[in-house]
Design a protein around this motif. Structure first.
Motif, short mmCIF file in Angstrom:
data_model
loop_
_atom_site.label_atom_id
_atom_site.label_comp_id
_atom_site.label_asym_id
_atom_site.label_seq_id
_atom_site.Cartn_x
_atom_site.Cartn_y
_atom_site.Cartn_z
N THR A 109 0.87 -1.17 0.00
CA THR A 109 0.00 0.00 0.00
C THR A 109 0.90 1.22 0.00
O THR A 109 2.10 1.10 -0.29
N PHE A 110 0.38 2.40 0.35
CA PHE A 110 1.15 3.61 0.09
C PHE A 110 1.54 4.40 1.35
O PHE A 110 2.29 5.35 1.23
N THR A 111 1.03 4.02 2.50
CA THR A 111 1.39 4.74 3.71
C THR A 111 1.71 3.74 4.82
O THR A 111 1.22 2.60 4.82
N ASN A 112 2.53 4.17 5.76
CA ASN A 112 2.86 3.32 6.90
C ASN A 112 1.62 3.00 7.73
O ASN A 112 1.48 1.90 8.27
N THR A 168 -0.31 0.30 6.02
CA THR A 168 0.42 -0.96 6.16
C THR A 168 0.16 -1.58 7.53
O THR A 168 -0.11 -2.78 7.65
N GLU A 223 3.77 -4.16 3.19
CA GLU A 223 4.63 -2.99 3.34
C GLU A 223 4.27 -1.92 2.33
O GLU A 223 3.43 -2.13 1.44
N THR A 224 4.92 -0.75 2.46
CA THR A 224 4.69 0.32 1.49
C THR A 224 5.42 -0.03 0.20
O THR A 224 6.41 -0.76 0.20
#
Length: 561
Positions: free
Chosen positions: A47-50, A53, A114-115
């Motif tokens: 995905t795109f953000t911590n 995640t 994870e990102t």
């Protein structure tokens, strides 16, 4: 967007439709369908953000725990639905869930949720030697802190660098003259933030090459002289026009209809305004019949003089129209030149602090990966990284940039060519806002390519239309308001517009929570145009938001749900 050689499974899903729930269930189904101990290590979910995640990991682990301990009946049914049919028995699924949870806990490093940038950096870290990258270099997830360090160094450097100090002072003066925020450090931080934007990084090599070949001060003088020369020409045009009219017809101001139009035209030209001549002036340029008053329209000498003046006006307007774009270009260049020079200085400072700390910024990772796979195929990079992924899942796919898709597409093709599955989850309606440089045309293109198509009897596009989060009144409002707003947006745009198509393809949602409940309020700001430069200018909107939050809280709604 052309279809992939091997069709993925796409979930066009808006916020509140249970996409994280569905993605977690899909992940578990893929993992439990493989009875090997480390099946989870061959599944990649990005995905795109911590924050996203962490939420995905927590959801998967919680579902596995519930299944292993006899709970999660709704999750159980969803997982069994996603598993290859005929699915194992409920008891077998729960047993596999317990084993999978234990395996993840004991080998957590292989739990690859994870990102996207962290994943690409992990790939590169295994082949740094082959790619000629310095050993020991690390990726820093806090790009903003790196930029702040570079700005601090630049400000410190200006104490001894006279030319840099002059540029900084000029930048402050320009901001003040334009009635903009004069907090220099904040403005410089905002400017330096462009160094991590996709727009800059896509053109970085070309831009840096151009900047290295120019002297900013010499360029400033050259453009300034060019601008001054054009202004002189426009001044001469504005002064010559009435003079030439007087030479042709001495009393033209009393014999020409609506002569005041010429005064306005000359004044705007002499002030270097960029304008479109009025309809009456355009008519005069095109036809002599619009020049004379009624008393002179049958006077042949007056008509001949009017034709001469028309020709002079037409030539003047032609020259003005030629000069104005050049003048505007010079003005824009001068306005942008100083920030561009400071951006170049900041970039060098950023390189220095990164080298000193042996780090690469996370925003640069996709670009490093793209340059590396130009000389090494994606399978090679994966092999050297010591891993092979059977299945790949991408959440928030609408945030994928062209660069990230170019990189990830290679990995998807490699995985799917060996029978692996690919799941993409995203909302094209969010993609149009280009969060994190996302390219909305990627997801829209895939949606169109696979519309009404199937793979092995299953729909490729699995729309999620039920909203589990929002009350019915709000869902109903959204269904009615945003398609109409999209039509307005399309009508205001130039060229191809797609907002209406996007909302038509997405369809209407249905609220899970029935009943005429939910609160909708529309507040129209009295300000239009550019966003506020600071909180003081945007105070009306902020005050309105604060007032509504306090009112809702007083009605019993907690500040944080």
């Amino acid at each position: 967007m052309s279809p992939l050689p091997f069709p993925p499974k796409i979930y066009p899903a808006s916020a509140g439709t249970g996409k994280t729930y569905t993605l977690a269930a899909e992940y578990i189904a893929l993992m439990l369908a493989d009875t090997s101990a480390k099946a989870f290590g061959r599944i990649l979910a990005v995905t795109f953000t911590n924050k996203a995640t962490a939420e995905m990991k927590e959801r998967i682990l919680r579902f596995l725990f519930d299944l292993a301990n006899g709970g999660g009946d709704d999750v159980l049914q969803k997982v069994m639905e996603f598993m290859p049919q005929p699915a194992p028995s409920e008891a077998e699924v729960r047993s596999r869930a317990a084993k999978a949870l234990s395996a993840i806990v004991h080998d957590y490093d292989f739990f690859r949720v994870e990102t996207i940038d962290s994943f690409f950096w992990w790939l590169l870290s295994g082949v740094t030697h082959e790619l000629g990258m310095p050993s020991g270099v690390r990726a820093d997830i806090n790009d903003k802190e790196a930029v702040r360090q570079a700005v601090d160094r630049l400000i410190k450097q200006s104490e001894t660098d006279k030319e840099l100090r002059i540029q900084m002072e000029r930048y402050v003066h320009e901001r003040i003259e334009d009635d903009k925020n004069w907090n220099f450090k904040n403005e410089l931080l905002k400017l330096a933030g462009q160094l991590t934007s996709s727009g800059f990084l896509n053109k970085e090599e070309e831009l840096v090459k151009s900047l290295n070949n120019i002297s900013f001060e010499n360029y400033r003088k050259e453009i300034g002289n060019r601008k001054a020369g054009i202004e002189q020409q426009l001044t001469a045009l504005s002064e010559n026009l009435p003079r030439e009219f007087s030479n042709i017809m001495g009393d033209w101001e009393t014999r020409i209809s609506n002569a005041g139009d010429f005064s306005a035209y000359v004044r705007k030209m002499g002030n270097f305004e960029d304008f479109t001549p009025s309809t009456r002036m355009q008519n005069r340029i095109g036809d002599v019949k619009y020049w004379l008053k009624a008393a002179d329209k049958k006077d042949d000498s007056a008509k001949a003089a009017a034709e001469q003046m028309r020709a002079v006006l037409a030539e003047t307007e032609k020259e003005r129209a030629r000069l104005m774009p050049v003048l505007n270009t010079c003005a824009i260049c001068l306005d942008r030149l100083n920030p561009l020079s400071l951006l170049q200085h900041t970039r060098k400072a950023l390189q220095q602090v990164n080298e000193e700390n042996s780090r690469e910024m996370i925003a640069y990772v996709p670009y490093i990966f793209r340059s590396s796979v130009a000389s090494a195929d994606a399978p090679f990079v994966l092999e050297r990284a010591g891993s092979r992924f059977d299945h790949i899942m991408i959440d928030e796919f609408q945030d994928t940039s062209s660069m990230q898709w170019e990189n990830f597409r290679k990995l998807l093709l490699e995985s799917m060519s060996t029978g692996g599955k690919c799941l993409l989850v995203g909302d094209v309606k969010q993609a149009i806002y280009r969060f994190r440089g996302g390219d909305w045309e990627i997801l829209e293109g895939l949606n169109k390519a696979y519309k009404d198509k199937k793979n092995g009897g299953e729909d490729i596009l699995c729309k999620m239309q039920t909203n589990f989060r929002t009350d019915e009144r709000i869902v109903r409002f959204n269904n009615q308001f945003f398609p109409k707003a999209a039509a307005v947006i399309d009508s205001l745009g130039s060229g191809a517009s797609h907002a209406v198509d996007i909302y038509e393809e997405a369809g209407c949602q249905e609220a899970k929570h029935k009943g005429d409940v939910g609160y909708v309020r529309i507040a129209v700001s009295s300000k239009h145009g550019a966003p506020a430069e600071d909180e003081e200018e945007g105070g009306g909107v902020l005050d309105e938001m604060a007032e509504q939050m306090q009112r809702l809280h007083a009605d019993g709604l907690p500040y944080r749900c």
